[in-house]
Design an enzyme around this catalytic site. Sequence first.
Site, mmCIF file in Angstrom:
data_model
loop_
_atom_site.group_PDB
_atom_site.id
_atom_site.type_symbol
_atom_site.label_atom_id
_atom_site.label_comp_id
_atom_site.label_asym_id
_atom_site.label_seq_id
_atom_site.Cartn_x
_atom_site.Cartn_y
_atom_site.Cartn_z
ATOM 1 N N ASP A 146 1.264 2.437 12.211
ATOM 2 C CA ASP A 146 -0.251 3.980 11.942
ATOM 3 C C ASP A 146 -0.546 4.000 10.670
ATOM 4 O OD1 ASP A 146 2.782 4.056 10.671
ATOM 5 O OD2 ASP A 146 2.374 6.257 10.692
ATOM 6 N N ASP A 164 -2.570 -0.623 3.495
ATOM 7 C CA ASP A 164 -1.930 0.908 3.795
ATOM 8 C C ASP A 164 -1.656 0.682 5.779
ATOM 9 O OD1 ASP A 164 0.423 2.317 3.585
ATOM 10 O OD2 ASP A 164 -0.544 3.708 3.157
ATOM 11 N N GLU A 167 5.563 5.905 10.103
ATOM 12 C CA GLU A 167 5.461 6.156 8.740
ATOM 13 C C GLU A 167 5.200 6.955 8.156
ATOM 14 O OE1 GLU A 167 5.953 5.168 4.622
ATOM 15 O OE2 GLU A 167 3.981 5.325 5.559
#
Length: 377
Positions: A73, A102, A132
């Site tokens: 995510d 990321d 997350e």
Amino acid sequence: MIDPLDLTQRLIACPSVTPADAGAMAVIATALESIGFTVHRFAAGEAPDGPVENLFAIRGQGGPHFAFAGHSDVVPPGDGWTSDPFVPEIRGELLHGRGAVDMKGAIAAFIAAAARLGDHPGTISLIITGDEEGPATFGTVALIDWMKARGLCPDLCLVGEPTSTHRLGDMVKIGRRGSVNMWIENVGTQGHVAYPHLAANPIPALVKALDALAALHLDDGNAWFQPSNLEITTVDVGNAATNVIPAVARARLNIRFNDEHRGADLVELVRRTVAEHAPAATVRAVISGESFITPPGDFSALISAAIMKVTGLTPELSTTGGTSDARFLSKLCPVVEFGLCNATMHKLDEAVAIPDLHALADIYEDIVRTVLAHPGA
């Protein structure tokens, strides 16, 4: 073989803004199945924070069991990008797109590394969640429960968070501070400012309590952690009028704490301090994670050696920064975090240097080979 650049591009093309999956897990599963992994997928949770897609993939048997953990995510892209954040675009040596660093790039790099290993001793697994960047309620926590129920807990875990700062390999995270959020509410009696005897202003007592909290000295830090800090993040009375004493005053604070404390002890300290100055106030707390550390040893040493071999850098071992899902995984086994440069994470025009993707795959490959060849590492 799997090209980490190509796989990163395919993952960026999935607009997996937490908790949406948008096809990201299918891309990961297909890549892993093509190199011999058995893939397990399940969804957890309900709206608004779910459902969350989770994936556990495993290859090999016996020990040691080495796991890579990550998340598919991403945070919302925001406005003002030079190009579509979910259409990967190469400009020079940079690949642009939300999630490039990321942390879709690290996932792709690890899968590329695993593809090179062929037959190997021991077990490799991947622990990938779509929760997350959000509340982290139905992601890694649910995966850990799933693994425990099946006896699939790893011996060592590497989390692919973007830990590098200026150059790939300059920093490795061996621990993280804990975090607790707290909400304080002090109720009074609304009234006219010209008739204070008919009202009860909730603000002065709350201000005194906040002043006392801000003056607390929690600790001086230690060899691996900076001092714990308490920050007041919001003070609000919701009062737009100039002639009204408000009925309620609220504040919010966050404490980032090192391993000198437990979250529950800090909550109790705040409750006592508030009660001394605002006895009627209520305090609510949510501990999002305890502090943890994997003391420097064989695991961090072999990671540092792999980084040195590929980049020529000796990484700093650090516990700085925010929280990550390593806080959950640290309850299973020793965990260390290492990944790409974090300068553009969560920013407009997030980008990864393409050479770093290939170098990260090389580092991950060396780490896994070393761990699997030396069961005591």
